[in-house]
Design a protein around this motif. Structure first.
Motif, mmCIF file in Angstrom:
data_model
loop_
_atom_site.group_PDB
_atom_site.id
_atom_site.type_symbol
_atom_site.label_atom_id
_atom_site.label_comp_id
_atom_site.label_asym_id
_atom_site.label_seq_id
_atom_site.Cartn_x
_atom_site.Cartn_y
_atom_site.Cartn_z
ATOM 1 N N ALA A 1 71.043 4.652 57.968
ATOM 2 C CA ALA A 1 70.289 3.481 57.513
ATOM 3 C C ALA A 1 70.096 3.568 56.007
ATOM 4 O O ALA A 1 70.128 4.660 55.419
ATOM 5 C CB ALA A 1 68.938 3.403 58.214
ATOM 6 N N LEU A 2 69.886 2.411 55.394
ATOM 7 C CA LEU A 2 69.656 2.314 53.957
ATOM 8 C C LEU A 2 68.288 1.695 53.704
ATOM 9 O O LEU A 2 67.898 0.737 54.372
ATOM 10 C CB LEU A 2 70.730 1.443 53.303
ATOM 11 N N VAL A 3 67.570 2.241 52.718
ATOM 12 C CA VAL A 3 66.271 1.691 52.324
ATOM 13 C C VAL A 3 66.308 1.416 50.825
ATOM 14 O O VAL A 3 66.615 2.310 50.026
ATOM 15 C CB VAL A 3 65.121 2.660 52.656
ATOM 16 N N TYR A 4 65.996 0.192 50.458
ATOM 17 C CA TYR A 4 65.988 -0.236 49.058
ATOM 18 C C TYR A 4 64.542 -0.504 48.630
ATOM 19 O O TYR A 4 63.843 -1.273 49.276
ATOM 20 C CB TYR A 4 66.810 -1.500 48.881
ATOM 21 N N VAL A 5 64.119 0.122 47.533
ATOM 22 C CA VAL A 5 62.761 -0.043 47.019
ATOM 23 C C VAL A 5 62.845 -0.704 45.637
ATOM 24 O O VAL A 5 63.242 -0.069 44.662
ATOM 25 C CB VAL A 5 62.021 1.308 46.926
ATOM 26 N N ALA A 6 62.518 -1.994 45.584
ATOM 27 C CA ALA A 6 62.646 -2.765 44.334
ATOM 28 C C ALA A 6 63.992 -2.463 43.692
ATOM 29 O O ALA A 6 64.091 -2.241 42.480
ATOM 30 C CB ALA A 6 61.499 -2.430 43.379
ATOM 31 N N ALA A 7 65.033 -2.452 44.513
ATOM 32 C CA ALA A 7 66.312 -1.897 44.091
ATOM 33 C C ALA A 7 67.415 -2.933 43.954
ATOM 34 O O ALA A 7 67.421 -3.973 44.617
ATOM 35 C CB ALA A 7 66.753 -0.821 45.095
ATOM 36 N N TYR B 1 64.057 -3.176 53.029
ATOM 37 C CA TYR B 1 63.846 -3.486 51.606
ATOM 38 C C TYR B 1 62.350 -3.644 51.332
ATOM 39 O O TYR B 1 61.646 -4.315 52.094
ATOM 40 C CB TYR B 1 64.569 -4.778 51.217
ATOM 41 N N ALA B 2 61.889 -3.057 50.231
ATOM 42 C CA ALA B 2 60.505 -3.214 49.770
ATOM 43 C C ALA B 2 60.509 -4.006 48.468
ATOM 44 O O ALA B 2 61.010 -3.535 47.439
ATOM 45 C CB ALA B 2 59.844 -1.859 49.551
ATOM 46 N N VAL B 3 59.979 -5.219 48.523
ATOM 47 C CA VAL B 3 59.854 -6.081 47.341
ATOM 48 C C VAL B 3 58.538 -5.776 46.637
ATOM 49 O O VAL B 3 57.496 -5.638 47.273
ATOM 50 C CB VAL B 3 59.884 -7.568 47.752
ATOM 51 N N SER B 4 58.590 -5.663 45.304
ATOM 52 C CA SER B 4 57.380 -5.472 44.498
ATOM 53 C C SER B 4 56.975 -6.810 43.891
ATOM 54 O O SER B 4 57.665 -7.330 43.005
ATOM 55 C CB SER B 4 57.612 -4.442 43.394
ATOM 56 N N ARG B 5 55.876 -7.372 44.377
ATOM 57 C CA ARG B 5 55.480 -8.712 43.932
ATOM 58 C C ARG B 5 55.100 -8.790 42.458
ATOM 59 O O ARG B 5 55.246 -9.839 41.821
ATOM 60 C CB ARG B 5 54.276 -9.177 44.760
ATOM 61 N N GLN B 6 54.570 -7.681 41.901
ATOM 62 C CA GLN B 6 54.124 -7.680 40.510
ATOM 63 C C GLN B 6 55.143 -7.021 39.592
ATOM 64 O O GLN B 6 54.808 -6.553 38.506
ATOM 65 C CB GLN B 6 52.768 -6.951 40.405
ATOM 66 N N ILE C 1 59.473 -5.648 53.505
ATOM 67 C CA ILE C 1 58.038 -5.710 53.251
ATOM 68 C C ILE C 1 57.824 -6.161 51.812
ATOM 69 O O ILE C 1 58.671 -5.940 50.952
ATOM 70 C CB ILE C 1 57.320 -4.356 53.494
ATOM 71 N N GLU C 2 56.714 -6.816 51.561
ATOM 72 C CA GLU C 2 56.337 -7.182 50.207
ATOM 73 C C GLU C 2 55.039 -6.470 49.864
ATOM 74 O O GLU C 2 54.071 -6.516 50.627
ATOM 75 C CB GLU C 2 56.181 -8.695 50.073
ATOM 76 N N LEU C 3 55.029 -5.820 48.704
ATOM 77 C CA LEU C 3 53.874 -5.044 48.265
ATOM 78 C C LEU C 3 53.298 -5.645 46.987
ATOM 79 O O LEU C 3 54.046 -6.054 46.096
ATOM 80 C CB LEU C 3 54.272 -3.588 48.007
ATOM 81 N N ASN C 4 51.977 -5.681 46.896
ATOM 82 C CA ASN C 4 51.323 -6.092 45.655
ATOM 83 C C ASN C 4 51.362 -4.904 44.704
ATOM 84 O O ASN C 4 50.400 -4.165 44.555
ATOM 85 C CB ASN C 4 49.888 -6.536 45.926
ATOM 86 N N SER C 5 52.510 -4.702 44.090
ATOM 87 C CA SER C 5 52.768 -3.507 43.309
ATOM 88 C C SER C 5 53.650 -3.829 42.121
ATOM 89 O O SER C 5 54.359 -4.839 42.102
ATOM 90 C CB SER C 5 53.453 -2.453 44.197
#
Length: 256
Positions: free
Chosen positions: A113-119, A202-207, A228-232
């Motif tokens: 599996a692949l995980v992308y963090v604000a990537a 995927y983790a989206v950084s809203r800020q 997921i979307e993070l207030n980050s």
């Protein structure tokens, strides 16, 4: 379950993340016992420190790649060396520029599996710079300074735009270990797109002020990732390590 793509919006979780699941097909991912983490530009492997501890507590074997940031080929080679040391199904996770690296290296048969963090998540042979220009220009771009063939973010841009929301003392440490990037790094193009054939999160950084959140959402949607979307800020792996760890644990088959 239906093969038709569907999106379910679930409110705020305890970690502060709004969860959007986009499912391309039914089925579950293989249970992984290894995680390989790939850092982005302007960082090094220590940026994953808080996430690493959380994953290790769950019994996972974790390795953090140290990218030379000299070229895409060099970073992919560094990642492949670490993947070669793994002993079974492995989640490959990346932050920021590292997403380009895992889009290429993720074809390794050990990667479950692949995980992308604000990537970044380019398609094969895609001109990513041209794609990014279709979205708002992030403020951090103005703070990138090159000298002697390598670039870094100015202190102001790093603290405000890259590490926003990070404890000031911790942000200064991260600035001190900032990875310098070759002026040719971002010109490299992937030859494959592993996200087209591997399950993705995927983790989206809203800020985010380093990568446009609108671009992150586009990439997550295109790869049909569970999102997921993070207030980050861009560094959600530092400001919200539990949320990122939970996402990786789900990709590893350890969370529902």
């Amino acid at each position: 379950m239906t093969m038709r793509r569907r999106t379910v919006l679930a409110g705020l979780s305890a970690s502060g993340a709004a969860l959007t699941r986009t499912t391309a097909e039914a089925g579950s991912v293989p249970r992984a016992r290894n995680v390989v983490l790939v850092h982005g530009a302007y960082a090094d492997g220590s940026s994953w420190a808080d996430v690493i501890g959380l994953l290790q507590r769950e019994g996972l074997k974790v390795a953090s790649v140290q990218n030379p940031l000299t070229s895409l080929a060099d970073d992919v080679a560094a990642t492949r060396r670490v993947l070669a040391l793994q002993d079974g199904p492995t989640v490959l996770a990346a932050h920021s520029w590292g997403g380009t690296v895992i889009s290429e290296a993720g074809m390794d048969p050990k990667v479950s599996a692949l995980v992308y963090v604000a990537a970044r998540a380019p398609d094969a042979n895609e001109d990513y710079a041209a794609l990014a220009k279709r979205f708002p220009t992030p403020p951090a771009n103005a703070g990138l300074v090159y000298s002697g063939g390598f670039g870094q973010l100015s202190e102001e841009a790093f603290l405000r735009d890259f590490a926003g929301g990070v404890d000031p003392a911790r942000a200064q440490v991260l600035y001190a270990v900032q990875g310098r990037i070759s002026d040719e790094l971002f010109s490299g193009k992937t030859t494959v797109a592993a996200w087209r054939s591997k399950p993705c999160w995927y983790a989206v950084s809203r800020q985010d002020r380093t990568t446009a959140p609108e671009l992150e959402r586009f990439l997550a949607e295109r790869m049909k990732a569970k999102t997921i979307e993070l207030n980050s800020s861009h560094l959600s792996l530092v400001t919200q390590p539990q949320a990122i760890a939970n996402l990786i644990l789900e990709a590893a088959g350890l969370r529902g």
